[in-house]
Design an enzyme around this catalytic site. Structure first.
Site, PDB file in Angstrom:
ATOM      1  N   ASP A   1       0.853  -1.433  -0.106  1.00  0.00           N
ATOM      2  CA  ASP A   1      -0.096   0.020  -0.026  1.00  0.00           C
ATOM      3  C   ASP A   1       0.791   1.147  -0.019  1.00  0.00           C
ATOM      4  OD1 ASP A   1      -2.135   1.484   0.248  1.00  0.00           O
ATOM      5  OD2 ASP A   1      -2.184   1.491   2.435  1.00  0.00           O
TER       6      ASP A   1
ATOM      7  N   GLU B   1       3.254  -8.811   7.273  1.00  0.00           N
ATOM      8  CA  GLU B   1       1.901  -9.401   6.866  1.00  0.00           C
ATOM      9  C   GLU B   1       2.124 -10.347   5.592  1.00  0.00           C
ATOM     10  OE1 GLU B   1      -0.931  -6.230   6.177  1.00  0.00           O
ATOM     11  OE2 GLU B   1      -0.619  -5.583   8.270  1.00  0.00           O
TER      12      GLU B   1
ATOM     13  N   TYR C   1      -7.085  -3.241  12.372  1.00  0.00           N
ATOM     14  CA  TYR C   1      -7.719  -1.993  12.001  1.00  0.00           C
ATOM     15  C   TYR C   1      -9.339  -2.475  12.298  1.00  0.00           C
ATOM     16  CZ  TYR C   1      -3.775  -0.347   9.714  1.00  0.00           C
ATOM     17  OH  TYR C   1      -2.371   0.037   9.529  1.00  0.00           O
TER      18      TYR C   1
ATOM     19  N   GLU D   1       0.573  -1.736  14.116  1.00  0.00           N
ATOM     20  CA  GLU D   1      -0.280  -0.869  13.370  1.00  0.00           C
ATOM     21  C   GLU D   1      -1.459  -0.682  13.813  1.00  0.00           C
ATOM     22  OE1 GLU D   1      -0.390  -1.493   9.048  1.00  0.00           O
ATOM     23  OE2 GLU D   1       1.955  -1.999   9.063  1.00  0.00           O
TER      24      GLU D   1
END
Ligand code: GCB
Length: 634
Positions: free
Chosen positions: A207, A447, A492, A528
């Site tokens: 990303d 990840e 998230y 994160e």
């Protein structure tokens, strides 16, 4: 009792049975000037051309490196260091995939040429992704991978015809494959009813914008023919005595006389030796401490290595911070004291220059980090410039040093050649960054879809620092977590999962921590968490993408961190320090907006929430002495 340990052997497990790596040549010490070494920076404007031919191969077919680039076709001026993507108004250059060509003519000082005892080395700080380098039309080196330096000795080549200026040509290709790090694929669209002839796209599974070009300084530097090639330093302490175990490798002569002197900040010698390896003892040691953990963070000694033969003398000075790093089941220890990471994830990213090194930006970012009360960052998702790590050493900012193993999502990226390349990159990373006191942990990947793999490969990475692997999935976790020292989790909640439902955060985050700790009994960093916020967009009650929503999400996470940090959570790193550019996509509004600062480094409301929290944490966990300047306004 000897505290810390030289002896713990940390083992890195990677993703397959095979894959052997040859030890890398040379030490790659950062080029520094000294009485025996000179440095000439080649930053500035280079001639540039993107090879727009259908197969991107015209430059090789017509051997553009053989003549001046301007003689083989039109050139434009391109700044180095900088990504080339955002420099012009041409969308095809912004999105270009394939070979681009850089060229620059340099005058090499006459003495460097006439003095046969001088080695001249050409060094590229980093170029993305594959680079081939020619000097006066002759190939001198090639290198795979962005984010890390490479170099070539060019002494004999430039001596061949001393009257010629030295013409440096660098071809750089940003094409990613299933085996590169990060991986990517090229997809040709052959349906002529929908796409023009030759249409292709590069698919990536990470990303951030795949910026390309020469991202870090290019320079020439000299050493004598007999030279200090590498220094390895490991530090420890016992009561008030610092221990600096070192090893110096010299190249160019079988025997050389060495003098190793360790000096304090005032230039006083605190220990010395004349053997190529050994342990220096420093009485009344001043330890290297993280920012906000001590009134005098980032203390650095200087290790001067002076070697000479009857003909040659070489001097190299390495900054040395004396500190230890250890991990227990529930704690991260720096100098045997619990360290809590309250920090940020960053990117090397900014307007116009993309990923190009920019001193103004670097210093601004450090000022923001300190303003925020952050004590650490993770080099998501690739190794940052050495110049940045040197700043971290000096300011006491703790670093989790990540390799470019990001976006490993395709099963075909788990084969042996991918593994070999991953190991080479890890070796290059450790070789470059091993002596930085600020670097306290290696991050092997972000990840990866490691549920797809069989983990069978073992390799000793570096025995002085813990290893981590960043994960976001319960499927992948069993493939990574057993083999690392610290578990790093990205999540998230109420963003990618249950969007808009802030009320799920306490229960889901709590469950996340309990599951991971319950299973592995290893300390955990929330590596994160965050939410996109468009600066200036407001809604109350909060809605996604507003500054209020970003604030509320952060605060819900913080409540859970505050419970768990009393147990085994050892850190929290916000995603992200600043907004950054990504590929165009329906879920990105000119880039990722999860920054607490805008891309121009102005604070969103969340920056103030975090600032208050980080200074509070520093006061609670960092043993700040009362006289430390504390922002009273908080
Ligand atoms: C992640 C990735 C990071 C992304 C972030 C996001 O899990 O590690 O590279 O930018 O999420 O904002 O989606």
């Amino acid at each position: 009792k000897l505290r810390g340990s030289f002896a713990v052997l940390r083992v890195l497990w990677l993703l397959s049975v095979f894959g052997t790596v040859l030890p890398l040549d040379g030490g790659m010490l950062f080029p520094r000037e000294s009485s025996s070494r000179e440095v000439k920076e080649l930053n500035g404007l280079w001639d540039f051309r993107a090879d727009g031919s259908p197969n991107r191969n015209e430059g090789f077919e017509k051997a553009w490196y053989k003549r001046r680039l301007a003689e083989t076709g039109p050139v434009i001026e391109m700044p180095v260091p900088a990504s080339y993507n955002d420099i012009t108004q041409d969308p095809t250059l912004r999105d270009f995939i394939g070979w681009v060509w850089y060229e620059r003519e340099v005058f090499v000082p006459a003495r460097w040429i006439s003095d046969e005892g001088t080695r001249v080395i050409l060094r590229v700080g980093s170029a993305h992704y594959y680079s081939i380098v020619w000097v006066n039309g002759e190939k001198v080196t090639e290198h795979e991978g962005g984010h890390l330096p490479f170099e070539a000795e060019i002494s004999s080549l430039i001596r061949r015809d001393p009257t010629k200026p030295c013409r440096i040509t660098i071809a750089v290709n940003n094409t990613l494959t299933l085996e590169t790090l990060p991986p990517g694929t090229i997809q040709y669209m052959n349906d002529r009813t929908r796409y023009p002839d030759g249409f292709f796209v590069q698919n990536i599974y990470f990303d951030f914008f795949n910026y390309a070009g020469i991202h870090r300084p290019v320079l020439l530097y000299t050493t004598p023919k007999v030279y200090v090639d590498d220094i390895i330093v490991e530090t420890n302490f016992m009561d008030d005595t610092g221990l600096v175990r070192y090893k110096v490798s010299v190249q160019g002569a079988a025997t050389a006389t060495l003098k190793v002197t360790l000096m304090d900040k005032d230039g006083h010698c605190v220990a010395s030796s004349n053997t190529p390896s050994g342990v220096l003892k420093v009485v009344d040691v001043k330890l290297w401490w993280p920012y906000l953990m001590h009134e005098n963070p980032g203390y650095l000694y200087s290790m001067e290595v002076r070697q000479h033969t009857s003909t040659y003398e070489d001097v190299y000075t390495l900054p040395v911070g004396i500190r230890t790093v250890n991990v227990t089941k529930t704690q991260f220890l720096v100098n045997n004291k619990p360290f809590y990471f309250h920090g940020v994830n960053k990117h090397e990213d900014s307007d116009i220059r993309g990923k190009g090194l920019d001193w103004a930006l670097i210093v601004k970012d450090f000022n923001l980090i300190k303003w925020l009360g952050a004590n650490s960052f993770r080099t998501s998702h690739y190794p940052y410039a050495e110049e940045i790590l040197q700043m971290c050493d000096r300011h006491g900012i703790v670093v989790i040093d990540e390799c470019p193993g990001v976006g490993i999502k395709d099963i075909r990226s788990f084969g042996n050649s991918s593994l070999s390349h991953h190991l080479v990159v890890m070796d290059e990373l450790v070789r470059r960054d091993k002596n930085h006191p600020s670097v306290v942990m290696w991050s092997v990947a972000n990840e990866p879809a490691s549920e797809m793999t069989l983990i069978k490969h073992t390799k000793a990475l570096d025995h002085t620092r813990p290893v981590t692997y960043i994960t976001d999935s319960n499927y992948a976790r069993d493939k990574g977590a057993p083999f690392v020292d610290v578990v790093c989790v990205n999540s998230y909640f109420s963003w990618y999962h249950d969007p808009g439902h802030l009320e799920v955060i306490p229960i889901q985050l709590n469950a996340q921590f309990e599951n991971w700790y319950g299973k592995y009994k290893k300390p955990i960093i929330q590596s994160e968490y965050g939410a996109d916020a468009l600066p200036g967009l407001h809604m109350d009650p909060p809605m996604m993408f507003t500054e209020e929503y970003q604030n509320a999400l952060l605060q819900s996470y913080h409540d859970v961190f505050d419970q768990k940090r009393k147990q085994y959570v050892i850190g929290e790193l916000i995603w992200n320090f600043a907004d950054f550019m990504t590929a165009q996509a329906i879920h990105r509004v000119v880039g990722n907006k999860k920054g607490i600062f805008t891309r121009q480094r102005q604070p969103k409301a969340a920056a103030f929430i975090l600032r208050k929290r980080y200074w509070r944490l520093a006061n609670e966990t960092g043993r700040l002495p009362p006289w430390t300047k504390y922002p009273c306004s908080l």
